[in-house]
Scaffold this motif. Structure first.
Motif, mmCIF file in Angstrom:
data_model
loop_
_atom_site.group_PDB
_atom_site.id
_atom_site.type_symbol
_atom_site.label_atom_id
_atom_site.label_comp_id
_atom_site.label_asym_id
_atom_site.label_seq_id
_atom_site.Cartn_x
_atom_site.Cartn_y
_atom_site.Cartn_z
ATOM 1 N N ARG A 17 0.835 -1.206 0.000
ATOM 2 C CA ARG A 17 0.000 0.000 0.000
ATOM 3 C C ARG A 17 0.871 1.257 0.000
ATOM 4 O O ARG A 17 1.566 1.513 0.991
ATOM 5 C CB ARG A 17 -0.884 -0.005 1.257
ATOM 6 N N TYR A 22 4.099 4.765 3.207
ATOM 7 C CA TYR A 22 4.040 3.902 4.398
ATOM 8 C C TYR A 22 5.218 2.943 4.543
ATOM 9 O O TYR A 22 5.321 2.246 5.553
ATOM 10 C CB TYR A 22 2.725 3.110 4.388
ATOM 11 N N ASN A 73 -2.681 2.475 16.146
ATOM 12 C CA ASN A 73 -2.703 3.259 14.915
ATOM 13 C C ASN A 73 -4.135 3.151 14.389
ATOM 14 O O ASN A 73 -4.487 2.159 13.751
ATOM 15 C CB ASN A 73 -1.711 2.704 13.890
ATOM 16 N N ALA A 75 -5.459 4.570 12.052
ATOM 17 C CA ALA A 75 -5.502 4.761 10.592
ATOM 18 C C ALA A 75 -6.599 5.775 10.245
ATOM 19 O O ALA A 75 -6.725 6.797 10.914
ATOM 20 C CB ALA A 75 -5.630 3.413 9.899
ATOM 21 N N ALA A 76 -7.421 5.486 9.238
ATOM 22 C CA ALA A 76 -8.401 6.489 8.786
ATOM 23 C C ALA A 76 -9.420 6.841 9.868
ATOM 24 O O ALA A 76 -9.964 7.958 9.870
ATOM 25 C CB ALA A 76 -9.112 5.982 7.537
ATOM 26 N N HIS A 79 -9.433 10.171 12.004
ATOM 27 C CA HIS A 79 -9.991 11.445 11.547
ATOM 28 C C HIS A 79 -11.516 11.479 11.592
ATOM 29 O O HIS A 79 -12.115 12.507 11.285
ATOM 30 C CB HIS A 79 -9.501 11.724 10.111
ATOM 31 N N HIS A 99 1.217 7.028 14.105
ATOM 32 C CA HIS A 99 1.018 7.022 12.647
ATOM 33 C C HIS A 99 2.364 6.843 11.976
ATOM 34 O O HIS A 99 3.359 7.443 12.405
ATOM 35 C CB HIS A 99 0.378 8.331 12.179
ATOM 36 N N LEU A 100 2.363 6.054 10.923
ATOM 37 C CA LEU A 100 3.603 5.851 10.162
ATOM 38 C C LEU A 100 4.023 7.143 9.470
ATOM 39 O O LEU A 100 5.182 7.543 9.507
ATOM 40 C CB LEU A 100 3.373 4.748 9.113
ATOM 41 N N SER A 101 3.061 7.795 8.841
ATOM 42 C CA SER A 101 3.349 9.030 8.096
ATOM 43 C C SER A 101 3.132 10.246 8.990
ATOM 44 O O SER A 101 2.507 10.142 10.054
ATOM 45 C CB SER A 101 2.430 9.106 6.872
ATOM 46 N N ARG A 110 -6.534 14.976 7.065
ATOM 47 C CA ARG A 110 -5.739 14.128 7.984
ATOM 48 C C ARG A 110 -5.133 14.937 9.130
ATOM 49 O O ARG A 110 -4.457 14.395 9.996
ATOM 50 C CB ARG A 110 -4.604 13.433 7.223
HETATM 51 C C1 DQA Z 1 -2.022 6.482 8.980
HETATM 52 C C2 DQA Z 1 -2.432 7.884 8.516
HETATM 53 C C3 DQA Z 1 -3.913 7.945 8.224
HETATM 54 O O1 DQA Z 1 -4.275 9.254 7.769
HETATM 55 C C4 DQA Z 1 -4.283 6.950 7.138
HETATM 56 O O2 DQA Z 1 -5.681 6.955 6.928
HETATM 57 C C5 DQA Z 1 -3.772 5.583 7.399
HETATM 58 C C6 DQA Z 1 -2.450 5.416 7.989
HETATM 59 C C7 DQA Z 1 -0.497 6.364 9.180
HETATM 60 O O3 DQA Z 1 -0.084 5.421 9.843
HETATM 61 O O4 DQA Z 1 0.266 7.164 8.637
HETATM 62 O O5 DQA Z 1 -4.403 4.595 7.049
HETATM 63 O O6 DQA Z 1 -2.633 6.229 10.236
#
Ligand code: DQA
Length: 147
Positions: A17, A22, A73, A75-76, A79, A99-101, A110
């Protein structure tokens, strides 16, 4: 000391992905690193992933009886999810969001986290290495509040 590590939606796709965002590690690779590092810190970790908001909410709800803290984490759902925020808050467990990013360097939607305010800390932008930071930070907080 027992820590629950939760991975939210689409994180099972890591490795393929958007690797430019990531990284190349799969979720299995990341979980292996988490388990190895946790044993160095003398922590007992369980790692779980779900794409389903309600399942994550249930795991957090049940964690209270079994775990001392959570690394998540979302993830989405970070938000969007009032339900996850409420679950973390209701659990009373010290929780670190990761969060990874660096979500602040990305799309505006985000930039808001509904969950961060009920966590003890948020770590982002370090890729998979962030999980180590999260575990170490959480262990330090739990051990200092313990003793
Ligand atoms: C995430 C950042 C989120 O905005 C995104 O929806 C993810 C991954 C991250 O680990 O950077 O799925 O949580």
């Amino acid at each position: 000391m027992k820590i629950l590590v939760l991975h939210g939606p689409n994180l099972a796709l890591l490795g393929t992905r958007e690797p430019e965002i990531y990284g190349m590690l799969t979720l299995e690779d990341i979980n292996r690193e988490i388990v190895d590092y946790a044993s160095e810190l003398d922590l007992d970790v369980t790692c779980r992933q779900s794409d389903i908001e309600g399942e994550l909410v249930q795991w957090i709800g049940q964690a209270r009886k079994e775990y001392d803290g959570i690394v998540i984490n979302p993830a989405a759902y970070t938000h969007t999810s009032v339900a996850l925020r409420d679950a973390i808050s209701a659990s009373g467990l010290k929780t670190v969001e990761i969060h990874l990013s660096n979500t602040h360097a990305r799309e505006e939607f985000r930039h808001t986290s509904l969950t961060a305010a009920v966590c003890v800390a948020q770590i982002q932008g370090f890729g998979a290495a962030g999980y180590r930071l999260a575990l170490k930070g959480l262990a330090d907080v739990l051990r200092s509040t313990d003793g």
